[in-house]
Design a protein around this motif. Structure first.
Motif, PDB file in Angstrom:
ATOM      1  N   ALA A 167     -34.767  61.958   6.329  1.00  0.00           N
ATOM      2  CA  ALA A 167     -34.610  60.518   6.133  1.00  0.00           C
ATOM      3  C   ALA A 167     -33.156  60.120   6.341  1.00  0.00           C
ATOM      4  O   ALA A 167     -32.245  60.943   6.194  1.00  0.00           O
ATOM      5  CB  ALA A 167     -35.042  60.124   4.723  1.00  0.00           C
ATOM      6  N   THR A 168     -32.971  58.859   6.688  1.00  0.00           N
ATOM      7  CA  THR A 168     -31.634  58.280   6.671  1.00  0.00           C
ATOM      8  C   THR A 168     -31.622  57.238   5.561  1.00  0.00           C
ATOM      9  O   THR A 168     -32.599  56.515   5.361  1.00  0.00           O
ATOM     10  CB  THR A 168     -31.261  57.610   8.011  1.00  0.00           C
ATOM     11  OG1 THR A 168     -32.212  56.599   8.313  1.00  0.00           O
ATOM     12  CG2 THR A 168     -31.209  58.628   9.123  1.00  0.00           C
ATOM     13  N   VAL A 169     -30.528  57.212   4.842  1.00  0.00           N
ATOM     14  CA  VAL A 169     -30.358  56.256   3.758  1.00  0.00           C
ATOM     15  C   VAL A 169     -29.137  55.414   4.106  1.00  0.00           C
ATOM     16  O   VAL A 169     -28.025  55.932   4.210  1.00  0.00           O
ATOM     17  CB  VAL A 169     -30.178  56.968   2.401  1.00  0.00           C
ATOM     18  CG1 VAL A 169     -29.998  55.954   1.283  1.00  0.00           C
ATOM     19  CG2 VAL A 169     -31.356  57.895   2.123  1.00  0.00           C
ATOM     20  N   GLY A 170     -29.370  54.121   4.331  1.00  0.00           N
ATOM     21  CA  GLY A 170     -28.290  53.192   4.637  1.00  0.00           C
ATOM     22  C   GLY A 170     -27.834  52.501   3.365  1.00  0.00           C
ATOM     23  O   GLY A 170     -28.656  52.019   2.589  1.00  0.00           O
ATOM     24  N   ILE A 171     -26.521  52.487   3.156  1.00  0.00           N
ATOM     25  CA  ILE A 171     -25.952  51.926   1.925  1.00  0.00           C
ATOM     26  C   ILE A 171     -24.860  50.940   2.307  1.00  0.00           C
ATOM     27  O   ILE A 171     -23.980  51.246   3.112  1.00  0.00           O
ATOM     28  CB  ILE A 171     -25.357  53.046   1.035  1.00  0.00           C
ATOM     29  CG1 ILE A 171     -26.404  54.118   0.740  1.00  0.00           C
ATOM     30  CG2 ILE A 171     -24.779  52.458  -0.248  1.00  0.00           C
ATOM     31  CD1 ILE A 171     -25.816  55.409   0.191  1.00  0.00           C
ATOM     32  N   ILE A 172     -24.908  49.749   1.723  1.00  0.00           N
ATOM     33  CA  ILE A 172     -23.854  48.745   1.878  1.00  0.00           C
ATOM     34  C   ILE A 172     -23.206  48.558   0.511  1.00  0.00           C
ATOM     35  O   ILE A 172     -23.890  48.236  -0.463  1.00  0.00           O
ATOM     36  CB  ILE A 172     -24.418  47.384   2.350  1.00  0.00           C
ATOM     37  CG1 ILE A 172     -25.229  47.530   3.636  1.00  0.00           C
ATOM     38  CG2 ILE A 172     -23.284  46.360   2.497  1.00  0.00           C
ATOM     39  CD1 ILE A 172     -24.427  47.838   4.857  1.00  0.00           C
ATOM     40  N   VAL A 173     -21.893  48.751   0.459  1.00  0.00           N
ATOM     41  CA  VAL A 173     -21.157  48.602  -0.800  1.00  0.00           C
ATOM     42  C   VAL A 173     -20.295  47.346  -0.698  1.00  0.00           C
ATOM     43  O   VAL A 173     -19.365  47.288   0.105  1.00  0.00           O
ATOM     44  CB  VAL A 173     -20.274  49.835  -1.092  1.00  0.00           C
ATOM     45  CG1 VAL A 173     -19.526  49.666  -2.407  1.00  0.00           C
ATOM     46  CG2 VAL A 173     -21.110  51.113  -1.097  1.00  0.00           C
ATOM     47  N   GLU A 174     -20.646  46.362  -1.515  1.00  0.00           N
ATOM     48  CA  GLU A 174     -19.872  45.119  -1.556  1.00  0.00           C
ATOM     49  C   GLU A 174     -18.937  45.080  -2.756  1.00  0.00           C
ATOM     50  O   GLU A 174     -17.980  44.319  -2.763  1.00  0.00           O
ATOM     51  CB  GLU A 174     -20.821  43.921  -1.584  1.00  0.00           C
ATOM     52  CG  GLU A 174     -21.669  43.831  -0.329  1.00  0.00           C
ATOM     53  CD  GLU A 174     -22.652  42.687  -0.388  1.00  0.00           C
ATOM     54  OE1 GLU A 174     -22.197  41.529  -0.464  1.00  0.00           O
ATOM     55  OE2 GLU A 174     -23.865  42.958  -0.355  1.00  0.00           O
ATOM     56  N   ASP A 175     -19.218  45.859  -3.790  1.00  0.00           N
ATOM     57  CA  ASP A 175     -18.388  45.925  -4.996  1.00  0.00           C
ATOM     58  C   ASP A 175     -17.826  47.336  -5.121  1.00  0.00           C
ATOM     59  O   ASP A 175     -18.528  48.257  -5.521  1.00  0.00           O
ATOM     60  CB  ASP A 175     -19.222  45.573  -6.227  1.00  0.00           C
ATOM     61  CG  ASP A 175     -18.406  45.568  -7.513  1.00  0.00           C
ATOM     62  OD1 ASP A 175     -17.195  45.881  -7.470  1.00  0.00           O
ATOM     63  OD2 ASP A 175     -18.982  45.256  -8.569  1.00  0.00           O
ATOM     64  N   THR A 176     -16.559  47.502  -4.772  1.00  0.00           N
ATOM     65  CA  THR A 176     -15.954  48.831  -4.788  1.00  0.00           C
ATOM     66  C   THR A 176     -15.834  49.416  -6.193  1.00  0.00           C
ATOM     67  O   THR A 176     -15.608  50.608  -6.335  1.00  0.00           O
ATOM     68  CB  THR A 176     -14.568  48.810  -4.115  1.00  0.00           C
ATOM     69  OG1 THR A 176     -13.732  47.844  -4.764  1.00  0.00           O
ATOM     70  CG2 THR A 176     -14.687  48.481  -2.633  1.00  0.00           C
ATOM     71  N   GLU A 177     -16.030  48.599  -7.210  1.00  0.00           N
ATOM     72  CA  GLU A 177     -16.036  49.120  -8.581  1.00  0.00           C
ATOM     73  C   GLU A 177     -17.211  50.083  -8.793  1.00  0.00           C
ATOM     74  O   GLU A 177     -17.183  50.900  -9.709  1.00  0.00           O
ATOM     75  CB  GLU A 177     -16.120  47.970  -9.598  1.00  0.00           C
ATOM     76  CG  GLU A 177     -14.912  47.056  -9.604  1.00  0.00           C
ATOM     77  CD  GLU A 177     -13.652  47.746 -10.124  1.00  0.00           C
ATOM     78  OE1 GLU A 177     -13.758  48.497 -11.115  1.00  0.00           O
ATOM     79  OE2 GLU A 177     -12.585  47.539  -9.514  1.00  0.00           O
ATOM     80  N   SER A 178     -18.226  50.009  -7.951  1.00  0.00           N
ATOM     81  CA  SER A 178     -19.394  50.885  -8.055  1.00  0.00           C
ATOM     82  C   SER A 178     -19.222  52.188  -7.283  1.00  0.00           C
ATOM     83  O   SER A 178     -20.111  53.048  -7.327  1.00  0.00           O
ATOM     84  CB  SER A 178     -20.639  50.158  -7.546  1.00  0.00           C
ATOM     85  OG  SER A 178     -20.939  49.056  -8.365  1.00  0.00           O
ATOM     86  N   ALA A 179     -18.107  52.360  -6.586  1.00  0.00           N
ATOM     87  CA  ALA A 179     -17.912  53.524  -5.720  1.00  0.00           C
ATOM     88  C   ALA A 179     -17.955  54.837  -6.495  1.00  0.00           C
ATOM     89  O   ALA A 179     -18.554  55.819  -6.030  1.00  0.00           O
ATOM     90  CB  ALA A 179     -16.602  53.402  -4.957  1.00  0.00           C
ATOM     91  N   GLU A 180     -17.349  54.883  -7.656  1.00  0.00           N
ATOM     92  CA  GLU A 180     -17.335  56.118  -8.437  1.00  0.00           C
ATOM     93  C   GLU A 180     -18.749  56.517  -8.861  1.00  0.00           C
ATOM     94  O   GLU A 180     -19.142  57.687  -8.738  1.00  0.00           O
ATOM     95  CB  GLU A 180     -16.438  55.960  -9.667  1.00  0.00           C
ATOM     96  CG  GLU A 180     -16.251  57.245 -10.441  1.00  0.00           C
ATOM     97  CD  GLU A 180     -15.254  57.108 -11.581  1.00  0.00           C
ATOM     98  OE1 GLU A 180     -15.372  57.887 -12.539  1.00  0.00           O
ATOM     99  OE2 GLU A 180     -14.372  56.231 -11.528  1.00  0.00           O
ATOM    100  N   SER A 181     -19.528  55.554  -9.327  1.00  0.00           N
ATOM    101  CA  SER A 181     -20.911  55.834  -9.716  1.00  0.00           C
ATOM    102  C   SER A 181     -21.747  56.243  -8.506  1.00  0.00           C
ATOM    103  O   SER A 181     -22.574  57.159  -8.591  1.00  0.00           O
ATOM    104  CB  SER A 181     -21.541  54.606 -10.370  1.00  0.00           C
ATOM    105  OG  SER A 181     -20.854  54.278 -11.550  1.00  0.00           O
ATOM    106  N   LEU A 182     -21.524  55.588  -7.376  1.00  0.00           N
ATOM    107  CA  LEU A 182     -22.239  55.931  -6.149  1.00  0.00           C
ATOM    108  C   LEU A 182     -21.931  57.366  -5.746  1.00  0.00           C
ATOM    109  O   LEU A 182     -22.839  58.148  -5.434  1.00  0.00           O
ATOM    110  CB  LEU A 182     -21.861  54.968  -5.024  1.00  0.00           C
ATOM    111  CG  LEU A 182     -22.378  55.325  -3.633  1.00  0.00           C
ATOM    112  CD1 LEU A 182     -23.893  55.384  -3.600  1.00  0.00           C
ATOM    113  CD2 LEU A 182     -21.845  54.347  -2.613  1.00  0.00           C
ATOM    114  N   ASN A 183     -20.667  57.731  -5.748  1.00  0.00           N
ATOM    115  CA  ASN A 183     -20.293  59.093  -5.370  1.00  0.00           C
ATOM    116  C   ASN A 183     -20.875  60.125  -6.322  1.00  0.00           C
ATOM    117  O   ASN A 183     -21.248  61.223  -5.895  1.00  0.00           O
ATOM    118  CB  ASN A 183     -18.778  59.229  -5.269  1.00  0.00           C
ATOM    119  CG  ASN A 183     -18.248  58.613  -3.988  1.00  0.00           C
ATOM    120  OD1 ASN A 183     -18.865  58.741  -2.940  1.00  0.00           O
ATOM    121  ND2 ASN A 183     -17.114  57.950  -4.078  1.00  0.00           N
ATOM    122  N   ALA A 184     -20.985  59.804  -7.604  1.00  0.00           N
ATOM    123  CA  ALA A 184     -21.588  60.723  -8.570  1.00  0.00           C
ATOM    124  C   ALA A 184     -23.068  60.953  -8.245  1.00  0.00           C
ATOM    125  O   ALA A 184     -23.562  62.084  -8.310  1.00  0.00           O
ATOM    126  CB  ALA A 184     -21.426  60.188  -9.985  1.00  0.00           C
TER     127      ALA A 184
END
Length: 86
Positions: A6-23
């Motif tokens: 599968a491919t999972v496409g992700i758009i991040v508009e709020d960089t405050e969520s980057a740490e949680s996303l990376n986890a």
């Protein structure tokens, strides 16, 4: 075990969520084939594409967790073929 690519496409508009996303991505790292991130500075967003080979429920679970993050949008596209490990 049955898996799908599968491919999972992700758009991040709020960089405050980057740490949680990376986890979250780290937690599913064993299934990740590759990852590409593109900072789109003109629009102040980040575009991430993750390629996975995993059971469908794991891909769905990861996508669901990512989709609950503030300012993050996610969509998954699955291969039609199901692979079976010997």
């Amino acid at each position: 075990m049955e898996t799908r690519v599968a491919t999972v496409g992700i758009i991040v508009e709020d960089t405050e969520s980057a740490e949680s996303l990376n986890a979250i991505l780290h937690d599913y790292g064993g299934y990740i084939i590759g990852r590409m991130g593109i900072p789109y500075r003109d629009r102040s967003i980040n575009v991430i594409m993750v390629a996975m080979d995993a059971p469908q429920d794991e891909i769905s679970a990861m996508s669901g967790k990512i989709g609950r993050l503030h300012g993050v949008t996610v969509k998954a596209a699955y291969s039609s073929e199901v692979f079976r490990d010997a």
